[in-house]
Scaffold this motif. Sequence first.
Motif, mmCIF file in Angstrom:
data_model
loop_
_atom_site.group_PDB
_atom_site.id
_atom_site.type_symbol
_atom_site.label_atom_id
_atom_site.label_comp_id
_atom_site.label_asym_id
_atom_site.label_seq_id
_atom_site.Cartn_x
_atom_site.Cartn_y
_atom_site.Cartn_z
ATOM 1 N N HIS A 534 65.768 141.949 95.588
ATOM 2 C CA HIS A 534 65.120 140.646 95.768
ATOM 3 C C HIS A 534 64.932 140.334 97.250
ATOM 4 O O HIS A 534 63.881 139.836 97.670
ATOM 5 C CB HIS A 534 65.953 139.545 95.100
ATOM 6 C CG HIS A 534 65.846 139.532 93.606
ATOM 7 N ND1 HIS A 534 64.639 139.416 92.950
ATOM 8 C CD2 HIS A 534 66.798 139.622 92.643
ATOM 9 C CE1 HIS A 534 64.848 139.433 91.642
ATOM 10 N NE2 HIS A 534 66.144 139.562 91.427
ATOM 11 N N ILE A 535 65.950 140.647 98.055
ATOM 12 C CA ILE A 535 65.865 140.370 99.494
ATOM 13 C C ILE A 535 64.773 141.215 100.137
ATOM 14 O O ILE A 535 63.962 140.719 100.926
ATOM 15 C CB ILE A 535 67.226 140.640 100.162
ATOM 16 C CG1 ILE A 535 68.279 139.654 99.654
ATOM 17 C CG2 ILE A 535 67.110 140.540 101.683
ATOM 18 C CD1 ILE A 535 69.703 140.076 99.943
ATOM 19 N N SER A 536 64.710 142.483 99.782
ATOM 20 C CA SER A 536 63.770 143.402 100.435
ATOM 21 C C SER A 536 62.339 143.224 99.959
ATOM 22 O O SER A 536 61.412 143.742 100.588
ATOM 23 C CB SER A 536 64.208 144.855 100.194
ATOM 24 O OG SER A 536 64.117 145.187 98.821
ATOM 25 N N GLY A 541 65.564 134.028 97.611
ATOM 26 C CA GLY A 541 66.082 132.939 96.802
ATOM 27 C C GLY A 541 66.642 133.396 95.472
ATOM 28 O O GLY A 541 67.437 132.677 94.845
ATOM 29 N N GLU A 542 66.211 134.587 95.003
ATOM 30 C CA GLU A 542 66.714 135.128 93.734
ATOM 31 C C GLU A 542 68.042 135.850 93.907
ATOM 32 O O GLU A 542 68.706 136.188 92.924
ATOM 33 C CB GLU A 542 65.691 136.114 93.142
ATOM 34 C CG GLU A 542 64.313 135.534 92.911
ATOM 35 C CD GLU A 542 64.318 134.525 91.779
ATOM 36 O OE1 GLU A 542 65.146 134.673 90.859
ATOM 37 O OE2 GLU A 542 63.512 133.581 91.831
ATOM 38 N N ALA A 543 68.430 136.109 95.163
ATOM 39 C CA ALA A 543 69.601 136.950 95.413
ATOM 40 C C ALA A 543 70.946 136.268 95.152
ATOM 41 O O ALA A 543 71.876 136.922 94.667
ATOM 42 C CB ALA A 543 69.561 137.483 96.850
ATOM 43 N N ALA A 579 75.320 140.956 100.914
ATOM 44 C CA ALA A 579 75.600 139.627 101.470
ATOM 45 C C ALA A 579 75.131 139.534 102.918
ATOM 46 O O ALA A 579 74.523 138.527 103.329
ATOM 47 C CB ALA A 579 77.097 139.335 101.387
ATOM 48 N N VAL A 580 75.365 140.590 103.704
ATOM 49 C CA VAL A 580 74.893 140.605 105.100
ATOM 50 C C VAL A 580 73.378 140.472 105.138
ATOM 51 O O VAL A 580 72.810 139.672 105.908
ATOM 52 C CB VAL A 580 75.346 141.903 105.806
ATOM 53 C CG1 VAL A 580 74.739 141.975 107.211
ATOM 54 C CG2 VAL A 580 76.855 141.996 105.877
ATOM 55 N N ARG A 581 72.715 141.265 104.309
ATOM 56 C CA ARG A 581 71.246 141.261 104.305
ATOM 57 C C ARG A 581 70.695 139.894 103.899
ATOM 58 O O ARG A 581 69.654 139.446 104.404
ATOM 59 C CB ARG A 581 70.741 142.340 103.337
ATOM 60 C CG ARG A 581 70.951 143.772 103.827
ATOM 61 C CD ARG A 581 69.822 144.223 104.750
ATOM 62 N NE ARG A 581 68.544 144.156 104.060
ATOM 63 C CZ ARG A 581 68.080 145.100 103.248
ATOM 64 N NH1 ARG A 581 68.802 146.183 103.008
ATOM 65 N NH2 ARG A 581 66.899 144.965 102.678
ATOM 66 N N TYR A 582 71.379 139.236 102.969
ATOM 67 C CA TYR A 582 70.921 137.919 102.527
ATOM 68 C C TYR A 582 70.958 136.919 103.683
ATOM 69 O O TYR A 582 69.979 136.198 103.929
ATOM 70 C CB TYR A 582 71.787 137.418 101.376
ATOM 71 C CG TYR A 582 71.502 135.981 100.995
ATOM 72 C CD1 TYR A 582 70.329 135.640 100.332
ATOM 73 C CD2 TYR A 582 72.399 134.969 101.325
ATOM 74 C CE1 TYR A 582 70.058 134.317 100.000
ATOM 75 C CE2 TYR A 582 72.138 133.643 100.997
ATOM 76 C CZ TYR A 582 70.965 133.329 100.331
ATOM 77 O OH TYR A 582 70.689 132.019 100.019
ATOM 78 N N ALA A 592 76.112 135.706 108.494
ATOM 79 C CA ALA A 592 75.880 137.155 108.525
ATOM 80 C C ALA A 592 77.015 137.854 109.268
ATOM 81 O O ALA A 592 77.526 138.893 108.832
ATOM 82 C CB ALA A 592 74.542 137.467 109.190
ATOM 83 N N ALA A 593 77.438 137.271 110.397
ATOM 84 C CA ALA A 593 78.536 137.863 111.176
ATOM 85 C C ALA A 593 79.834 137.837 110.379
ATOM 86 O O ALA A 593 80.626 138.792 110.419
ATOM 87 C CB ALA A 593 78.702 137.105 112.490
ATOM 88 N N ALA A 594 80.068 136.757 109.621
ATOM 89 C CA ALA A 594 81.276 136.674 108.794
ATOM 90 C C ALA A 594 81.266 137.737 107.713
ATOM 91 O O ALA A 594 82.302 138.349 107.400
ATOM 92 C CB ALA A 594 81.384 135.277 108.184
ATOM 93 N N ALA A 595 80.084 137.961 107.116
ATOM 94 C CA ALA A 595 79.978 138.979 106.070
ATOM 95 C C ALA A 595 80.211 140.369 106.641
ATOM 96 O O ALA A 595 80.850 141.227 106.010
ATOM 97 C CB ALA A 595 78.605 138.895 105.406
ATOM 98 N N ILE A 596 79.707 140.620 107.869
ATOM 99 C CA ILE A 596 79.940 141.916 108.506
ATOM 100 C C ILE A 596 81.418 142.101 108.814
ATOM 101 O O ILE A 596 81.981 143.193 108.642
ATOM 102 C CB ILE A 596 79.101 142.037 109.804
ATOM 103 C CG1 ILE A 596 77.636 142.283 109.453
ATOM 104 C CG2 ILE A 596 79.617 143.161 110.692
ATOM 105 C CD1 ILE A 596 76.733 142.406 110.644
#
Length: 704
Positions: A534-536, A541-543, A579-582, A592-596
């Motif tokens: 969905h992200i790519s 919004g579907e992710a 999660a990072v990509r989202y 994003a940094a927290a997910a990484i």
Amino acid sequence: MEKNYKYKAFISYSRQDEKAARWLQRAVENYRLPRHLAASLRNQGRATALRPVFKDREDLHASSNLGDSLRRALAESEYLIVVCSPNAVASEWVNQEIAEFIRMRSLDRVLAVIVAGEPNAVEAGHRPDLECFPDPLKYELDADGSLTDNRREPLAPDLRDGGDGKRLVRLKLIASMLGVDLDQLVQREAQRRVQILGAVAIFALIIAGALLFMTLQTLRANQIAEARRNSAESLIEFMISDLRDQLEPVGRLAVLDSVGARALKYYEGLGSEHMNADSLGRRSRALLLLGEIQRGKGNLSGASAIFSQVAADTAALLAAEPGNTKRIFDHAQSTFWQGYIAWENLDFDNASTHLSAYRDLAQRLVDTEPDNVDWQLELHYAYSSMGALYYQQGEWDLAQKVFSESLNLIETILAAQPGNPEYMRIYAEEASWLASTYLASNQYSRSAEFNAREYDTYEQLLLMSPDDRTVESRRVTALEIRATLQLILGEVEQARRTLAEGEAQAASLAKLDPENADYWKSHVFMSARLALLHISTGSPGEAPAHLDKCRESGASLSSLNADSSRWLLSGYAQCRIAAVRYWLAKRDTRNAAAAIKALEAMHAELPAPMQSHRLYPDVTAEILIYQGDIANMEGDVSRAMTHWQSALAVLDTVSQLTHAQSHIRFDALVRLDDVSTAKQLGRQLMDQGYLHHQLTRSYATLPP
């Protein structure tokens, strides 16, 4: 009060689709409604009958128009089931029957099933002659029954290869005809068999308890009754073999755990001094069952300890009777499981030691009794296990050679006993390994060939035993490979459907047996891939819904203490990466940094030997790329470039990159503005058949 109809349904079909229509008639008429659901419907005054279903309209046809007899049959049918295909679109009979039924009843009593062609073919970019929905399903009718220009969107279960599958099509139709929720019907059907087998298990445990009590009383009085002990141990043997074979397919690890623990308690009460070699062998098999259950729960360290204990016992028994095939077989099993746990933990040295010993023991069985099919199968398992080891080490050519030899062996055995479910399962598993190996070595057409063989075999097995959870779980694994292939070949929508089907099936399995770690792992994998897709494809919004499922399933795995390093490197990492990509797609650098950071923490916990595994560079390089993306969003271009260059350096340590790893390299090159090298690599990948939508889209944006 509902009207009483002569027929539950009328099947409308083209003569060319006779086979599908015949299957649909049998599937509906022969379905036995779960008892509790049937009682609930009757208490509500609702119908539960699913027969008869009218199909044989050829006996009524006398002209090109609907005759009185056929109209009467339509009027006396509660539902119309339309077999949708290009043949149906071209059939005057099918079109007339649909229109006539809608005039008599309503559209909500029309149930469509796709057996061939494409729904809304033109709109989906296919040839018009591939359309499967007849016009009366696609367009509204006016008062006199003529077609209008007003479109409607028919929904239909999909009986095509790669569609819903026969079992789900059947349940969807029945749920619609009875007006019940599909999930409720699926769960009730599963519970029916689980309850039956659960009752068998409880009864066996009660009887065992009584017999064991009598045996222990006899021992305390120092009057060992050999016949009574043999009787008790025969029941124990039933509990750890036959009963296990009945419970395992319906996925009840808790009941199996109870069976194994009860058997072990008996032997603990008996004491080693009262056990002969056969009793010691049975105790080893009870322990082996407990070890397998712990592995199924994801507790690899606990399973490893049990298997080591069993191996010590079976080795001693074999040393005492080196020519006894039963002792050879028992020691082969414990040796295999020691190797398998090491393999799951990517401990290749120990895996190789134990699996080689297992192969030698299997060969010893065949040398002793060459015509014994069970021993031939054991040798097949042994070579297949070595193939799995080669696969995990990235030795594709060796793996393909071993798996091909194993497949030839099981094909020979299956040819002598066609339709044997056990041999069919083994055949499907071997095809799965070949599909995975060809996929990993970038041979996509060969991978698709064996994936189709695997999936089709599971479909056949589920027709024989619709509630076999083991087969359902392996079918989900086949869908994982299929979705990966579809993404590689650029078949985005097909991949989306495959992943959605796999996610739903894995969720259903996990709900039925929440202690089975493999079910949760499959659910995490499917949910993560759906979120990434969905992200790519521009629909972030579907992710979140799929990311939530990822987290929930991951939490369930954590509660089971699932500790497979192989799993952490592949499935769970995908959830974190999604999660990072989202958050990157949302340009939310803080989250994003927290997910990484969470992904890095997970990697840091891996044992040092794991970090040399072929999967490790993939995740490490992706982390570095996303760290660069965050820095770039925050305006720190210099730091971003450093991270992207580090990602390239990680991939440079890999001697032979897979296409997926080369794709990561392409992404890093694009970010570093090395357009020439990126174009060369992208063109090379596409020429070799790697057409992932993210690669082709990014390649198209590169300057000439």
